[in-house]
Scaffold this active site. Structure first.
Site, short mmCIF file in Angstrom:
data_model
loop_
_atom_site.label_atom_id
_atom_site.label_comp_id
_atom_site.label_asym_id
_atom_site.label_seq_id
_atom_site.Cartn_x
_atom_site.Cartn_y
_atom_site.Cartn_z
N SER A 1 22.55 39.30 30.32
CA SER A 1 23.72 38.42 30.03
C SER A 1 23.29 37.06 31.13
CB SER A 1 25.10 39.17 31.01
OG SER A 1 25.87 38.24 31.28
N GLU B 1 25.45 35.87 32.92
CA GLU B 1 26.09 36.51 34.37
C GLU B 1 25.06 36.69 35.40
OE1 GLU B 1 29.76 36.74 35.26
OE2 GLU B 1 29.67 35.22 33.59
N TYR C 1 29.41 43.96 37.30
CA TYR C 1 28.90 43.93 35.90
C TYR C 1 27.39 42.89 36.19
CZ TYR C 1 28.24 41.94 31.50
OH TYR C 1 27.67 41.50 30.09
P1 NAP Z 1 32.48 44.31 23.67
O1 NAP Z 1 33.35 43.56 22.48
O2 NAP Z 1 33.39 44.56 24.71
O3 NAP Z 1 31.89 45.65 22.93
C1 NAP Z 1 31.26 46.66 23.86
C2 NAP Z 1 30.92 47.89 23.23
O4 NAP Z 1 30.41 48.72 24.02
C3 NAP Z 1 31.97 48.67 22.35
O5 NAP Z 1 31.65 48.86 21.01
C4 NAP Z 1 32.26 49.51 23.23
O6 NAP Z 1 32.84 50.70 22.67
C5 NAP Z 1 31.05 49.91 23.58
N1 NAP Z 1 30.89 51.03 24.95
C6 NAP Z 1 31.52 50.48 26.15
N2 NAP Z 1 31.32 51.34 27.01
C7 NAP Z 1 30.39 52.55 26.36
C8 NAP Z 1 29.71 53.63 26.74
N3 NAP Z 1 29.96 54.14 27.99
N4 NAP Z 1 28.99 53.98 25.98
C9 NAP Z 1 28.84 53.58 24.76
N5 NAP Z 1 29.35 52.40 24.19
C10 NAP Z 1 30.26 51.90 25.19
O7 NAP Z 1 31.04 43.23 23.84
P2 NAP Z 1 30.32 42.29 23.18
O8 NAP Z 1 30.98 40.87 23.43
O9 NAP Z 1 30.25 42.68 21.74
O10 NAP Z 1 28.84 42.25 24.03
C11 NAP Z 1 27.74 42.97 23.62
C12 NAP Z 1 26.86 43.37 24.93
O11 NAP Z 1 26.41 42.06 25.05
C13 NAP Z 1 27.48 43.92 26.05
O12 NAP Z 1 26.53 44.79 26.61
C14 NAP Z 1 27.81 42.75 26.73
O13 NAP Z 1 27.82 43.32 28.03
C15 NAP Z 1 26.57 41.79 26.38
N6 NAP Z 1 26.92 40.39 26.45
C16 NAP Z 1 27.81 39.67 25.72
C17 NAP Z 1 28.09 38.37 26.08
C18 NAP Z 1 29.39 37.78 25.35
O14 NAP Z 1 29.61 36.40 25.65
N7 NAP Z 1 29.86 38.58 24.55
C19 NAP Z 1 26.98 37.71 26.51
C20 NAP Z 1 25.88 38.27 27.27
C21 NAP Z 1 25.84 39.72 27.18
P3 NAP Z 1 34.61 50.75 22.25
O15 NAP Z 1 34.94 50.10 21.33
O16 NAP Z 1 34.94 52.19 22.22
O17 NAP Z 1 35.29 50.35 23.86
O1 F7E Z 2 35.72 34.48 31.61
C1 F7E Z 2 37.83 32.26 33.71
C2 F7E Z 2 36.93 33.05 34.24
O2 F7E Z 2 36.23 36.76 30.86
C3 F7E Z 2 35.19 32.93 31.33
C4 F7E Z 2 31.66 38.47 29.15
O3 F7E Z 2 31.36 38.54 27.64
O4 F7E Z 2 30.55 36.22 29.11
C5 F7E Z 2 31.83 37.02 29.41
O5 F7E Z 2 32.00 36.99 30.82
C6 F7E Z 2 35.77 32.13 32.56
C7 F7E Z 2 35.52 32.86 34.08
O6 F7E Z 2 33.91 35.74 30.25
C8 F7E Z 2 41.09 33.34 32.77
O7 F7E Z 2 37.32 33.17 35.63
C9 F7E Z 2 40.15 31.69 33.66
O8 F7E Z 2 35.15 31.98 34.76
O9 F7E Z 2 36.01 34.92 29.03
P1 F7E Z 2 35.57 35.50 30.59
P2 F7E Z 2 32.83 35.63 31.30
O10 F7E Z 2 33.39 36.37 32.62
O11 F7E Z 2 32.19 34.43 31.48
C10 F7E Z 2 29.31 36.81 29.77
C11 F7E Z 2 27.99 36.15 29.34
C12 F7E Z 2 29.23 38.19 29.63
O12 F7E Z 2 27.98 38.74 29.72
C13 F7E Z 2 30.17 39.21 29.83
O13 F7E Z 2 30.26 40.50 29.30
O14 F7E Z 2 37.07 31.98 32.29
N1 F7E Z 2 39.22 32.42 33.05
N2 F7E Z 2 41.46 32.32 33.33
C14 F7E Z 2 39.61 33.48 32.71
N3 F7E Z 2 39.06 34.67 32.19
C15 F7E Z 2 39.73 35.60 31.70
N4 F7E Z 2 39.07 36.78 31.23
N5 F7E Z 2 41.14 35.75 31.60
C16 F7E Z 2 41.79 34.78 32.14
O15 F7E Z 2 42.95 34.57 32.10
#
Ligand code: NAP
Ligand code: F7E
Length: 339
Positions: free
Chosen positions: A133, A135, A157
């Site tokens: 990520s 992050e 995270y």
């Molecule tokens: P998401 O919608 O939160 O999906 C997470 C998945 O992981 C769900 O299927 C969840 O199952 C499963 N899970 C959670 N805890 C688990 C455990 N202990 N064992 C097995 N499965 C588990 O996330 P996403 O946005 O699709 O992201 C996919 C991956 O990419 C994640 O690893 C995330 O950290 C990473 N990532 C996401 C982003 C982004 O912007 N979306 C960017 C960079 C990296 P349940 O449905 O049962 O909760």
């Molecule tokens: O926040 C700000 C918050 O929770 C984005 C995950 O998929 O992307 C995701 O992480 C920004 C942050 O995503 C609210 O403070 C303001 O600066 O949508 P977010 P994230 O934290 O960037 C990365 C790449 C991952 O890997 C992660 O799995 O928005 N923000 N107000 C807020 N965020 C949330 N959630 N809620 C608010 O009310």
């Protein structure tokens, strides 16, 4: 022996897992997914995959498992014998990771090593994708961020993801495994979880437009992110596993926008002014914030021939339209006396 490709996807019920499963099934893969036992249904994002409109044989198989249960994961791997493993499972919410740091580390760090060890044991020729990520860059030390930018994680995270990143690299070098890190910047879609900021905004805007709510409470709206479309990003994951060797790639759009700009796009599309509805609530601030992320996807473009297709504006519009439709349906149901 059949030359049919077999993939195992952890996190298949999540946003990315559902798009990836769709993509792999369309490519003719047998797709196996790991799902967690839950007291309520948690397969909403993949249910449609069982209902093929052309009634073709859908090769999707689900297995109960959890990344923290290494024995169970090894057992699934031995049974399925995949060619490719996509490790998308994670406690993926940054804010929640401050409330549940130990659980986040167990899933997002130790879960990865559980899977890598199982692969090493069962068949080290299995190709492995790790959902790393942006992050991990946290308090960024340079902009834009590339594969060479040092990490400075700012949450439990992000620390867990840094651990997994290095384990993947180490297994690649130590055991000559085909293991890759996709360093994905934020990617969104109508299937995004409703507590991430983009979806929280589009969901609320649609409901405000339909008179179902008045206010939206947010945290730091000055934060800037490099937002892309999840449907574009899963293709990059697959492309990484089709290369001759494992490697690490930044996947991003190369543009950054603030939460404030996203609000402008979404509320503007609905003919609303977000300033009439948004209130800042300190509950949504994080103990340590990531202020700005901007990725340079040059390597993914050069090596994988990958480019994002959906722009920031198109993404905001796509999500707004989808959530407006949901809100309209909700209003109609209410008018007919349903909750
Ligand atoms: P998401 O919608 O939160 O999906 C997470 C998945 O992981 C769900 O299927 C969840 O199952 C499963 N899970 C959670 N805890 C688990 C455990 N202990 N064992 C097995 N499965 C588990 O996330 P996403 O946005 O699709 O992201 C996919 C991956 O990419 C994640 O690893 C995330 O950290 C990473 N990532 C996401 C982003 C982004 O912007 N979306 C960017 C960079 C990296 P349940 O449905 O049962 O909760
Ligand atoms: O926040 C700000 C918050 O929770 C984005 C995950 O998929 O992307 C995701 O992480 C920004 C942050 O995503 C609210 O403070 C303001 O600066 O949508 P977010 P994230 O934290 O960037 C990365 C790449 C991952 O890997 C992660 O799995 O928005 N923000 N107000 C807020 N965020 C949330 N959630 N809620 C608010 O009310």
């Amino acid at each position: 022996m059949s030359d049919k490709k077999v993939a195992l996807v952890t996190g298949i019920t999540g946003q990315d897992g559902s798009y990836l499963a769709e993509f792999l099934l369309a490519k003719g893969y047998d797709v196996h997914g790991v799902i967690r036992r839950s007291s309520s249904f948690n397969t909403e994002r993949i249910d449609h995959l069982y209902r093929d409109p052309h009634e073709r044989d859908v090769r999707l198989f689900l297995h109960f498992g959890d990344l923290v249960d290494g024995t169970g994961m090894r057992e699934i791997l031995s049974r399925v014998r995949p060619h490719e493993v996509y490790n998308l499972g994670a406690q993926s919410h940054v804010r929640v990771s401050f409330d549940q740091p130990v659980y986040t580390v167990q899933t997002d760090a130790l879960g990865t090593i559980n899977l890598l060890e199982a692969i090493r044991d069962v068949d080290k020729n299995i190709r492995f994708y790790q959902a790393s990520s942006s992050e991990m860059y946290g308090k960024v030390v340079e902009t834009p961020q590339t594969e060479k930018t040092p990490f400075y994680p700012r949450s439990p995270y992000a620390c867990a993801k840094v651990y997994s990143y290095w384990q993947v690299l180490n297994y690649r070098e130590a055991y000559d495994m085909h293991a890759s890190n996709g360093i994905l910047f934020n990617h969104e879609s109508p299937r995004r979880g409703e507590t991430f900021v983009t979806r929280k905004i589009t969901r609320a805007a649609g409901r405000i437009k339909e008179g179902l709510q008045k206010k939206l409470f947010l945290g730091n709206i000055e934060a800037k992110r490099d937002w892309g479309f999840a449907g574009d990003y899963i293709e990059a994951m697959w492309l990484m596993l089709q290369q001759p060797k494992g490697d690490d790639y930044v996947v991003a759009t190369g543009e950054t926008h603030s939460v404030r700009e996203f609000l402008d796009e979404v509320f503007g599309h609905l003919g609303l002014n977000w300033k009439d509805h948004v209130e800042i609530d300190p509950r949504y601030f994080r103990p340590t914030e990531v202020d700005l992320l901007l990725g340079d996807p040059a390597k993914a473009k050069r090596v994988l021939n990958w480019t994002p297709k959906v722009t920031f504006k198109a993404l905001a519009k796509m999500m707004t339209e989808a959530d407006w439709t949901l809100a309209k349906n909700e209003r109609i149901l209410r008018e007919h006396g349903h909750k």
